[in-house]
Design an enzyme around this catalytic site. Structure first.
Site, PDB file in Angstrom:
ATOM      1  N   HIS A 130       0.678  -0.934  -0.202  1.00  0.00           N
ATOM      2  CA  HIS A 130      -0.251  -0.245   0.291  1.00  0.00           C
ATOM      3  C   HIS A 130       0.889   1.509   0.144  1.00  0.00           C
ATOM      4  CE1 HIS A 130      -2.972   2.160   0.407  1.00  0.00           C
ATOM      5  NE2 HIS A 130      -3.037   3.011   1.358  1.00  0.00           N
TER       6      HIS A 130
ATOM      7  N   HIS B 283      -2.874   9.240   1.237  1.00  0.00           N
ATOM      8  CA  HIS B 283      -2.857   7.793   0.508  1.00  0.00           C
ATOM      9  C   HIS B 283      -4.218   7.953   0.164  1.00  0.00           C
ATOM     10  CE1 HIS B 283      -4.684   5.089   3.936  1.00  0.00           C
ATOM     11  NE2 HIS B 283      -3.893   6.541   4.712  1.00  0.00           N
TER      12      HIS B 283
ATOM     13  N   CYS C  22      -3.665   2.915  -5.757  1.00  0.00           N
ATOM     14  CA  CYS C  22      -2.433   3.883  -4.284  1.00  0.00           C
ATOM     15  C   CYS C  22      -1.642   4.311  -4.801  1.00  0.00           C
ATOM     16  CB  CYS C  22      -2.609   3.269  -3.114  1.00  0.00           C
ATOM     17  SG  CYS C  22      -1.875   1.448  -3.503  1.00  0.00           S
TER      18      CYS C  22
END
Length: 261
Positions: free
Chosen positions: A30, A42, A152
């Protein structure tokens, strides 16, 4: 950071850095932008932010919403209907290790990286510009999350470079997405070579080479279908402005109807 790992300590990262952490025993990573003050901006699937059920079908960030952060009251801040989130570094990492994404690497270094989603040949913009993009998108959103075309890593890559992929029929700029698609593709393309190469080592070498080249071909630093887009113009280039204008017009029409009643 080295050839095999981009792992860093917390005191090594600087505002404007593109950071990431691995989830589910290194199954996926991530990504986000470190903006200083132990804060990270994010991008996550919006539906996961509104659900307490953890989904195993999401590749990049299938996590349930975090409980209230005891340290930072604004941890978890986001605008309505947006997947761009401000989190503290602890909540972003979730006890995972910290890694720093590399920019401006040479083609040889890029190809030497076995795993996608760790570096790019594209050059990063100055930290102030990177942070401005991240904070602007925190207030205005980054469109709809898409596992292959707008995830992301794509968010962090745009914040760092301002580069936008205009061709939306294929994979986005994400190295992870390219790896997911590139590995099976390389295996398929190398299958006929089994008839010509009796040695399994030879076939494996060719397959690995095809895999690396497929990742390199989709790297945002070498693609020809990318343009530099100011963050203020991002909504227009991606077509978000039209939907926002339609919603505003519908709201205005509804208000006029209420006034005539």
């Amino acid at each position: 950071m080295g050839l095999l790992s981009n792992k860093v300590e917390r005191n090594e990262i600087k505002p404007g850095d593109h950071i990431y952490t691995y989830r589910a025993v290194f199954t996926y990573s991530h990504h986000g932008i470190f903006v200083g003050g132990s804060k990270v901006v994010h991008f996550r699937p919006e539906r996961n932010l509104d659900s307490s059920i953890e989904s195993s079908s999401e590749l990049y960030d299938p996590i349930s919403p975090q409980s209230a952060c005891p340290i930072f009251p604004d941890c978890g801040f986001r605008q309505p209907n947006s997947g761009v989130v401000l989190s503290c570094l602890d909540c972003f990492l979730r006890n995972g290790s910290l890694y720093c994404f590399e920019y401006g690497v040479t083609p040889s270094v890029f190809l030497a990286k076995v795993r996608g989603g760790t570096c790019t040949t594209a050059v990063s913009d100055p930290p102030g510009t990177v942070i401005h993009r991240a904070m602007y998108l925190l207030q205005n959103g980054f469109g709809n999350y898409d596992i292959f075309q707008n995830n992301c890593e794509d968010f962090a890559l745009y914040c760092k470079t301002g580069l936008l992929i205009m061709e939306k029929l294929g994979v986005g700029g994400s190295g992870q997405a390219s790896s997911v698609i590139g590995a099976p593709l390389a295996a398929i393309l190398s299958s006929p070579l089994k008839l010509l190469m009796p040695s399994p080592v030879g076939v494996a070498t060719v397959t690995a080479g095809m895999y690396c080249m497929s990742r390199y071909a989709t790297d945002i630093g070498v693609r020809s279908d990318v343009i530099k887009v100011a963050v203020e113009d991002l909504a227009v280039n991606l077509g978000w402005a039209a939907s926002h204008d339609e919603a505003a017009q519908e709201n205005e029409a509804s208000n006029r109807q209420l006034m005539t009643l």
